[in-house]
Write an enzyme that holds these catalytic residues in place. Sequence first.
Site, PDB file in Angstrom:
ATOM      1  N   HIS A 114      -6.030  -6.089   2.668  1.00  0.00           N
ATOM      2  CA  HIS A 114      -6.409  -5.585   4.035  1.00  0.00           C
ATOM      3  C   HIS A 114      -7.335  -4.603   3.820  1.00  0.00           C
ATOM      4  CE1 HIS A 114      -2.628  -3.966   3.409  1.00  0.00           C
ATOM      5  NE2 HIS A 114      -3.059  -2.674   4.075  1.00  0.00           N
ATOM      6  N   ASP A 281      -7.381 -11.074   1.395  1.00  0.00           N
ATOM      7  CA  ASP A 281      -6.772 -12.072   0.332  1.00  0.00           C
ATOM      8  C   ASP A 281      -6.146 -13.404   0.756  1.00  0.00           C
ATOM      9  OD1 ASP A 281      -4.747 -10.373   0.731  1.00  0.00           O
ATOM     10  OD2 ASP A 281      -3.743 -10.692  -1.003  1.00  0.00           O
ATOM     11  N   ASP A 283      -3.281 -13.693   2.723  1.00  0.00           N
ATOM     12  CA  ASP A 283      -1.737 -13.784   2.978  1.00  0.00           C
ATOM     13  C   ASP A 283      -1.459 -13.464   4.354  1.00  0.00           C
ATOM     14  OD1 ASP A 283      -2.122 -11.226   2.336  1.00  0.00           O
ATOM     15  OD2 ASP A 283      -0.936 -11.064   0.672  1.00  0.00           O
ATOM     16  N   ARG A 284      -2.235 -12.633   4.897  1.00  0.00           N
ATOM     17  CA  ARG A 284      -1.565 -12.263   6.270  1.00  0.00           C
ATOM     18  C   ARG A 284      -2.184 -13.130   7.509  1.00  0.00           C
ATOM     19  NH1 ARG A 284      -1.461  -5.433   6.794  1.00  0.00           N
ATOM     20  NH2 ARG A 284      -0.705  -5.303   4.686  1.00  0.00           N
ATOM     21  N   LYS A 378       3.381 -14.521   1.223  1.00  0.00           N
ATOM     22  CA  LYS A 378       3.110 -14.838   2.290  1.00  0.00           C
ATOM     23  C   LYS A 378       1.685 -15.679   2.535  1.00  0.00           C
ATOM     24  CE  LYS A 378       1.245 -10.136   3.338  1.00  0.00           C
ATOM     25  NZ  LYS A 378       1.812  -9.407   2.087  1.00  0.00           N
TER      26      LYS A 378
HETATM   27  C1  G16 Z   1       1.660  -5.604   1.248  1.00  0.00           C
HETATM   28  C2  G16 Z   1       2.916  -6.103   0.761  1.00  0.00           C
HETATM   29  C3  G16 Z   1       3.710  -6.399   1.978  1.00  0.00           C
HETATM   30  C4  G16 Z   1       3.849  -5.326   2.640  1.00  0.00           C
HETATM   31  C5  G16 Z   1       2.381  -4.416   3.255  1.00  0.00           C
HETATM   32  C6  G16 Z   1       2.523  -3.227   3.878  1.00  0.00           C
HETATM   33  O1  G16 Z   1       1.076  -6.507   2.089  1.00  0.00           O
HETATM   34  O2  G16 Z   1       2.751  -7.497  -0.005  1.00  0.00           O
HETATM   35  O3  G16 Z   1       4.958  -6.893   1.630  1.00  0.00           O
HETATM   36  O4  G16 Z   1       4.444  -5.334   3.954  1.00  0.00           O
HETATM   37  O5  G16 Z   1       1.784  -4.443   1.988  1.00  0.00           O
HETATM   38  O6  G16 Z   1       2.970  -2.428   2.849  1.00  0.00           O
HETATM   39  P1  G16 Z   1       3.063  -0.764   3.219  1.00  0.00           P
HETATM   40  O7  G16 Z   1       3.616  -0.658   4.504  1.00  0.00           O
HETATM   41  O8  G16 Z   1       3.440  -0.200   1.889  1.00  0.00           O
HETATM   42  O9  G16 Z   1       1.344  -0.344   3.260  1.00  0.00           O
HETATM   43  P2  G16 Z   1      -0.646  -6.998   1.644  1.00  0.00           P
HETATM   44  O10 G16 Z   1      -1.127  -7.936   2.547  1.00  0.00           O
HETATM   45  O11 G16 Z   1      -1.392  -5.656   1.634  1.00  0.00           O
HETATM   46  O12 G16 Z   1      -0.462  -7.383   0.120  1.00  0.00           O
END
Ligand code: G16
Length: 545
Positions: A114, A281, A283-284, A378
């Site tokens: 993101h 990417d 996944d969210r 995810k």
């Molecule tokens: C990643 C991880 C997630 C996590 C998120 C936020 O998401 O895959 O499991 O919850 O980061 O992490 P943080 O609070 O440490 O910033 P993504 O979508 O960025 O790959």
Amino acid sequence: MTIQTIKTTPFDDQKPGTSGLRKSVKHFKKPDYLQTFVQAIFNTLEHVQDSTLVLGGDGRYFNREAIQIILRMAAATGFGRVIVGQGGILSTPAASNVIRQYQAIGGIILSASHNAGGPEGDFGIKFNGANGGPAPESMTEAMFAAAKQIHEYHIAPLQPIPVDKLGKYQLAGMQVEVIDAVSDYLALMERIFDFDKISALLASNHFKMRFDAMHAVTGPYAHRILEQRLGAPEGTVIHGEPLADFGGGHPDPNQAHATELMNLLYARNSDIDFGAASDGDGDRNMILGKRFFVTPSDSLAVLAANARLIPGYKDGIAGIARSMPTSQAPDRVAEKLGLPCFETPTGWKFFGNLLDAGKITLCGEESFGTGSDHVREKDGLWAVLFWLNLLAEKQDSVENIVRQHWAEYGRNYYSRHDYEAIEMQDANALVDALQAQLPGLAGKPFGDLTVSAADNFTYTDPVDGSVSQNQGIRILFADGSRIIFRLSGTGTQGATLRVYLEKYEADVSKHDQDVQEALADLLAIVQQVARIEHFTGRAAADVIT
Ligand code: G16
């Protein structure tokens, strides 16, 4: 073929965070920086000779160059085959699926998720193992250790592979197979969801939806699946063309960044019933009803409670897992259904063992992540299709479905406040001061609330017994309310402090409060205990979701 061995100096800042190694593009473009980390991945793997590797990314700036570098390094290392998404593109969940489907040794996914893209934005690289899931901590530690020792890397001096064209290519004894990034993923979704019912819903005059791909990787997937396969009218997918800089936007599907979608759904005369968005990417996911926001924690709880309505989960689910800061709404569903519920640290990698062991079927995180055992990541579009299938089954609105859920289980008011790019030393001082207070907090009253326990979360993996410490400071209250403090592991500038607030309300007549008002007493405690302004100079959060 002559393999080149390039001498280099090791880097000591290649420690993967919550999800792989993320740095600014400028940082990644330093001479040999990407190559060193890729070599560290390859050195950490066993039995690479003749194995299959999956490779793809979210299409952000530097994706294309990185793909060619990694292909040449893979050829020099002796992989038998590399499967690449067309154009160098694979969404993270699709990559997870391809790894599993083609029995690959693992995959390299290029994404900073993101985080913003473009020459001034961020880049990232992560490795997923043979189960399709993010490398566990033991492996990322090994990669970090390897990177600090790398004095040379190996690369085959070859011409670029035409990754835009489907087909098979030979590259110095290694096969490169460029695959259609969407087909396998679409086939998987067809096996889980009732596409006929979803098609009928999308064709009805009473239902309109918008999917915001945020100029990121899900554009091609959403056009193919929602519009072409399921028959949603053209225009259902907005911002559907992947751009290297995401059109200058921030591909983070939340209320703060998916503003155009929010405006469409929240307009006074909006005629759109369902809105969804996904991130860089893919996944969210963010789920919206008409003038109604579904928190990711509630979304997981609602999906779990209704899973039997979906063909792929009609026999029921084995269990649920959520990350520690995610609200306890899913726990209530698990309790009622008599299912196990697991609380893991933040990071999808912690769900892998539970999924592999069959202990859970659904899992999710407050950070707009929801998924199941169909892959080991995810999955944004999966969540959207799950909601569409549910809406088709229930023939009701998003808001009504969620309100009925609250009426049955109670409502977990929930919000996250982010303080971004604060000085690392200020963030550490704040956390140290909080940590020092923890032993004295239990039993302490704050107005109507009394602290029942306060600690720094430690997780013991129930499958392999591995222990992960310091996963976030928790202040738990006797009525089930919680305040959690964590430093993000995905930011690239200074530190990001995340403050998570949760309050449970069983009384249905109190389910209409403004979220921030409902959480106001907890926020006051945050200020008192953490003294954020004192430590950081910040009077308010930068992003509230
Ligand atoms: C990643 C991880 C997630 C996590 C998120 C936020 O998401 O895959 O499991 O919850 O980061 O992490 P943080 O609070 O440490 O910033 P993504 O979508 O960025 O790959």
